[in-house]
Design a protein around this motif. Sequence first.
Motif, PDB file in Angstrom:
ATOM      1  N   LEU A 230     -64.449 -51.311 -26.918  1.00 17.62           N
ATOM      2  CA  LEU A 230     -64.277 -50.380 -28.360  1.00 17.62           C
ATOM      3  C   LEU A 230     -63.756 -51.903 -29.058  1.00 17.62           C
ATOM      4  N   VAL A 231     -64.539 -52.637 -28.625  1.00 18.79           N
ATOM      5  CA  VAL A 231     -64.981 -54.173 -29.811  1.00 18.79           C
ATOM      6  C   VAL A 231     -66.223 -54.330 -30.578  1.00 18.79           C
ATOM      7  N   ALA A 330     -68.557 -58.287 -25.223  1.00 19.97           N
ATOM      8  CA  ALA A 330     -68.783 -57.310 -26.442  1.00 19.97           C
ATOM      9  C   ALA A 330     -69.520 -58.809 -27.408  1.00 19.97           C
ATOM     10  N   LEU A 331     -68.667 -60.059 -27.497  1.00 21.63           N
ATOM     11  CA  LEU A 331     -69.102 -60.876 -28.761  1.00 21.63           C
ATOM     12  C   LEU A 331     -70.268 -61.273 -28.202  1.00 21.63           C
ATOM     13  N   VAL A 332     -70.454 -61.836 -26.967  1.00 17.73           N
ATOM     14  CA  VAL A 332     -71.784 -62.805 -26.694  1.00 17.73           C
ATOM     15  C   VAL A 332     -73.321 -61.795 -26.871  1.00 17.73           C
ATOM     16  N   GLY A 344     -79.365 -56.306 -50.086  1.00 14.57           N
ATOM     17  CA  GLY A 344     -78.898 -55.382 -51.232  1.00 14.57           C
ATOM     18  C   GLY A 344     -78.461 -54.042 -50.948  1.00 14.57           C
ATOM     19  N   LYS A 345     -77.921 -53.973 -49.257  1.00 11.96           N
ATOM     20  CA  LYS A 345     -77.690 -52.649 -49.470  1.00 11.96           C
ATOM     21  C   LYS A 345     -76.218 -52.850 -47.920  1.00 11.96           C
ATOM     22  N   ALA A 346     -74.975 -52.603 -48.177  1.00 11.91           N
ATOM     23  CA  ALA A 346     -74.374 -52.904 -47.020  1.00 11.91           C
ATOM     24  C   ALA A 346     -73.864 -51.876 -46.951  1.00 11.91           C
ATOM     25  N   GLN A 347     -73.496 -51.682 -44.915  1.00 12.18           N
ATOM     26  CA  GLN A 347     -73.615 -51.127 -44.541  1.00 12.18           C
ATOM     27  C   GLN A 347     -71.962 -50.304 -43.964  1.00 12.18           C
ATOM     28  N   GLU A 348     -71.381 -49.798 -44.496  1.00 12.29           N
ATOM     29  CA  GLU A 348     -70.144 -49.491 -43.918  1.00 12.29           C
ATOM     30  C   GLU A 348     -70.004 -49.425 -42.755  1.00 12.29           C
ATOM     31  N   ASP A 349     -68.960 -50.216 -42.069  1.00 11.44           N
ATOM     32  CA  ASP A 349     -68.785 -50.137 -40.586  1.00 11.44           C
ATOM     33  C   ASP A 349     -67.418 -49.266 -39.962  1.00 11.44           C
ATOM     34  N   ARG A 350     -67.671 -48.471 -39.375  1.00 11.63           N
ATOM     35  CA  ARG A 350     -67.084 -47.699 -39.307  1.00 11.63           C
ATOM     36  C   ARG A 350     -66.327 -47.222 -37.633  1.00 11.63           C
ATOM     37  N   VAL A 351     -67.480 -47.999 -36.770  1.00 14.95           N
ATOM     38  CA  VAL A 351     -67.103 -47.950 -36.119  1.00 14.95           C
ATOM     39  C   VAL A 351     -65.599 -48.327 -35.257  1.00 14.95           C
ATOM     40  N   GLY A 352     -64.621 -47.234 -34.468  1.00 13.52           N
ATOM     41  CA  GLY A 352     -63.526 -47.319 -34.260  1.00 13.52           C
ATOM     42  C   GLY A 352     -62.592 -46.284 -34.762  1.00 13.52           C
TER      43      GLY A 352
END
Length: 355
Positions: A230-231, A330-332, A344-352
């Motif tokens: 989940l995280v 998950a953090l490691v 130059g390409k930002a990715q939208e983070d929508r996992v959650g």
Amino acid sequence: MRKPLEQRLRVWVQNHASPFHWREAGLCVPALPLILITGILLHLPLYAAAAAGAAFAAGAAFAVGFGAARDLRGWRWAAMGGATASVALATFVGCTLGQWPPALIAVAALAAAGCAAFALFDEDFWWVTLQAVIALLIASYYPSPIPAALARAGAVLAGGVTQMVVIVLLAHLFPAAGGRLPRGPAPARPERRVLIGHVLRAAVCVAAALTAAQALRLSNGYWAPMTAMLVLKPGLSDTQVRGLSRLVGTLIGCLAASAFVIAIHEARPGLFAALAVTAGLAYALQKAHYATLTCMITATVVLLLTLGGGNVVISAEHRLIATVLGGVIALVIARIAPHRPLAGKAQEDRVGGAA
């Protein structure tokens, strides 16, 4: 002095308890006490005892209820239907494979990979898949031969179907409460390397967390792979923020619910009343701050486990350990293999999203 305090309170509510969808609570809560009371009165041998069997079914109903806020490609109640069927099947598979840990770890890793892939394409299909993965992980801690696995899957199916029937009936009686909640922004098609990287990291996270939890023999060890899945998000900073939010929410919800259970000496009327409150808040706050939602979900789970005969103190301790373990894993892994967007390409983070 009073005015600044009111302002701070207003800001906190705005940041952590908004939006508040009270209609969702009104639709989804009534099935929970109905299932628990019916199971206890009828002495249904769905699990180890009538109370535990009813708690198992109510837990499924609690999860399925979040699907009332969703649909699948315009099919209004399909998210709940898909979740009910997939959770029942995953419960049977988890109970059966719980007897063979290596097979369980392999299947859980594959399921987590599929869930991570859906997260980058379709939020509603991701949610249905997420419920199945969670059910698989939870059921794996109740390893059973096929007849007992079928009984538990039947309890889950009964709970999910009951929740669906109650919600649909209430939605017909109160049409204003029956609409789905607003969708998030449509996802951009992810780069192939982002998709492959995130899928692999999800599989490794769940496999590692499940293995570690089993090695430590935690009574609620399934919270470790659940937390890891989940995280974990494509961005490292987002994984850190979500991990901290989940840890804080779990800690507060676990301690508060455990203290309440001990204070009322596990009296059933008090447990039922508290369950209605925490479950209602979880449904109402499912689009609010992730820490607040996690707090309410955790408190509800603690109450359900207590109604099912679980040891609240040991369960709380192991749940916190497992949550920290999953978050750290998950953090490691996110640090070892972070996602870095092309220049130059930002990715939208929508996992959650909502649980």
